[in-house]
Design a protein around this motif. Structure first.
Motif, short mmCIF file in Angstrom:
data_model
loop_
_atom_site.label_atom_id
_atom_site.label_comp_id
_atom_site.label_asym_id
_atom_site.label_seq_id
_atom_site.Cartn_x
_atom_site.Cartn_y
_atom_site.Cartn_z
N ALA A 1 14.13 23.48 28.71
CA ALA A 1 14.94 22.51 29.46
C ALA A 1 16.37 22.50 28.93
CB ALA A 1 14.32 21.12 29.38
N VAL A 2 16.53 22.55 27.61
CA VAL A 2 17.87 22.58 27.02
C VAL A 2 18.59 23.86 27.42
CG1 VAL A 2 19.14 22.70 24.84
CG2 VAL A 2 17.29 21.02 25.12
N GLN A 3 17.89 24.99 27.37
CA GLN A 3 18.49 26.26 27.77
C GLN A 3 18.90 26.22 29.25
OE1 GLN A 3 19.41 28.72 25.75
NE2 GLN A 3 20.36 29.69 27.52
N PHE A 4 18.05 25.66 30.07
CA PHE A 4 18.33 25.50 31.50
C PHE A 4 19.63 24.71 31.69
CE2 PHE A 4 17.25 23.30 35.61
CZ PHE A 4 17.17 24.44 36.41
N ALA A 5 19.79 23.64 30.90
CA ALA A 5 21.00 22.82 30.99
C ALA A 5 22.22 23.59 30.48
CB ALA A 5 20.83 21.53 30.19
N LYS A 6 22.06 24.35 29.41
CA LYS A 6 23.18 25.12 28.84
C LYS A 6 23.67 26.20 29.79
CE LYS A 6 22.22 24.87 23.91
NZ LYS A 6 21.78 25.66 22.74
N GLU A 7 22.78 26.78 30.56
CA GLU A 7 23.15 27.88 31.45
C GLU A 7 24.11 27.43 32.54
OE1 GLU A 7 19.47 29.51 32.78
OE2 GLU A 7 19.06 30.44 30.84
N GLY A 8 24.20 26.15 32.72
CA GLY A 8 25.19 25.64 33.65
C GLY A 8 24.63 25.27 34.99
N PRO A 9 25.50 24.76 35.81
CA PRO A 9 25.07 24.20 37.07
C PRO A 9 24.66 25.21 38.12
CG PRO A 9 27.45 24.12 36.88
CD PRO A 9 26.92 24.64 35.57
N GLY A 10 24.89 26.48 37.86
CA GLY A 10 24.55 27.44 38.90
C GLY A 10 25.36 27.12 40.13
N ASP A 11 24.68 26.94 41.22
CA ASP A 11 25.43 26.63 42.45
C ASP A 11 25.41 25.14 42.80
OD1 ASP A 11 22.76 26.66 43.17
OD2 ASP A 11 23.04 27.82 44.99
N PHE A 12 25.05 24.28 41.83
CA PHE A 12 25.11 22.83 42.07
C PHE A 12 26.57 22.38 42.03
CE2 PHE A 12 20.67 22.88 40.80
CZ PHE A 12 20.12 21.92 41.63
N VAL A 13 26.99 21.69 43.06
CA VAL A 13 28.32 21.08 43.11
C VAL A 13 28.25 19.66 42.58
CG1 VAL A 13 30.19 20.35 44.64
CG2 VAL A 13 29.00 22.51 45.07
N SER A 14 27.14 18.98 42.92
CA SER A 14 26.97 17.60 42.47
C SER A 14 25.48 17.25 42.45
CB SER A 14 27.71 16.63 43.40
OG SER A 14 27.12 16.64 44.69
N ASN A 15 25.17 16.22 41.69
CA ASN A 15 23.83 15.66 41.65
C ASN A 15 23.98 14.21 41.21
OD1 ASN A 15 20.93 15.85 41.80
ND2 ASN A 15 20.92 15.65 39.59
N HIS A 16 23.64 13.28 42.10
CA HIS A 16 23.84 11.86 41.83
C HIS A 16 22.54 11.10 42.03
CE1 HIS A 16 28.11 12.60 41.71
NE2 HIS A 16 28.04 13.18 42.89
N PRO A 17 22.23 10.17 41.12
CA PRO A 17 21.02 9.36 41.27
C PRO A 17 21.11 8.44 42.50
CG PRO A 17 22.07 8.99 39.13
CD PRO A 17 22.98 9.85 39.92
N ASP A 18 20.00 8.34 43.21
CA ASP A 18 19.91 7.40 44.32
C ASP A 18 19.40 6.06 43.81
OD1 ASP A 18 20.61 9.44 46.21
OD2 ASP A 18 18.54 10.15 46.11
N TYR A 19 18.36 6.13 42.98
CA TYR A 19 17.80 4.92 42.38
C TYR A 19 16.95 5.33 41.18
CZ TYR A 19 13.30 6.13 44.47
OH TYR A 19 12.14 6.79 44.81
#
Length: 150
Positions: A75-93
């Motif tokens: 999971a940490v490695q996944f986070a370190k690799e960067g957002p890839g093609d994610f522009v945004s990610n926001h919590p709804d609730y």
């Protein structure tokens, strides 16, 4: 003598009442921390902030992400690799429920946008939080990916 017993009973009752309020205050602080941490993790998907992931995941963490099983290191490695093609990610609730003083389950969703190809979707998830040695961390998580359009 009877007055002394009544006074002692009243004082004990007031003391017990004050103690009953403390877990509520502790629980409220824990809930704020969990919600804030969930928001930080969600936002980190588009910013590759691995620090937040390291902080909130327990060493024995297990994550089921859209059918794959990951541990904390992955999971940490996944986070370190960067957002890839994610522009945004926001919590709804984020909803938090407590099961005793040291266990909480957070459930929520996040709306994300990707750039290549342009599309939107949601993560719907459940995270199990445990307090160990005074520190709240996630021991188990499950995320489902739900596309919501292009």
């Amino acid at each position: 003598m009877q007055k002394a017993y009544i006074l002692a009973a009243l004082l004990l009752g007031a003391s017990a009442q004050g103690q009953a309020e403390r877990p509520t205050a502790v629980q409220a602080r824990a809930e704020r921390y969990i919600i804030e941490s969930e928001h930080q993790w969600a936002e980190s998907v588009a910013t590759n902030d691995a620090f937040v992931v390291k902080r909130i995941l327990a060493e024995d963490f297990v994550w089921v992400l859209d059918g794959k099983v990951l541990n904390k290191a992955q999971a940490v490695q996944f986070a370190k690799e960067g957002p890839g093609d994610f522009v945004s990610n926001h919590p709804d609730y984020v909803n938090v429920r407590f099961f005793g003083p040291d266990t909480a389950v957070a459930q929520g969703s996040e709306t994300w946008t990707k750039k290549s190809p342009a599309r939107r979707g949601r993560f719907v998830w459940t995270d199990t939080w445990i307090r160990r040695n005074g520190k709240w961390q996630i021991v188990a998580a499950e995320d489902d990916v739900i596309p919501i359009g292009h």
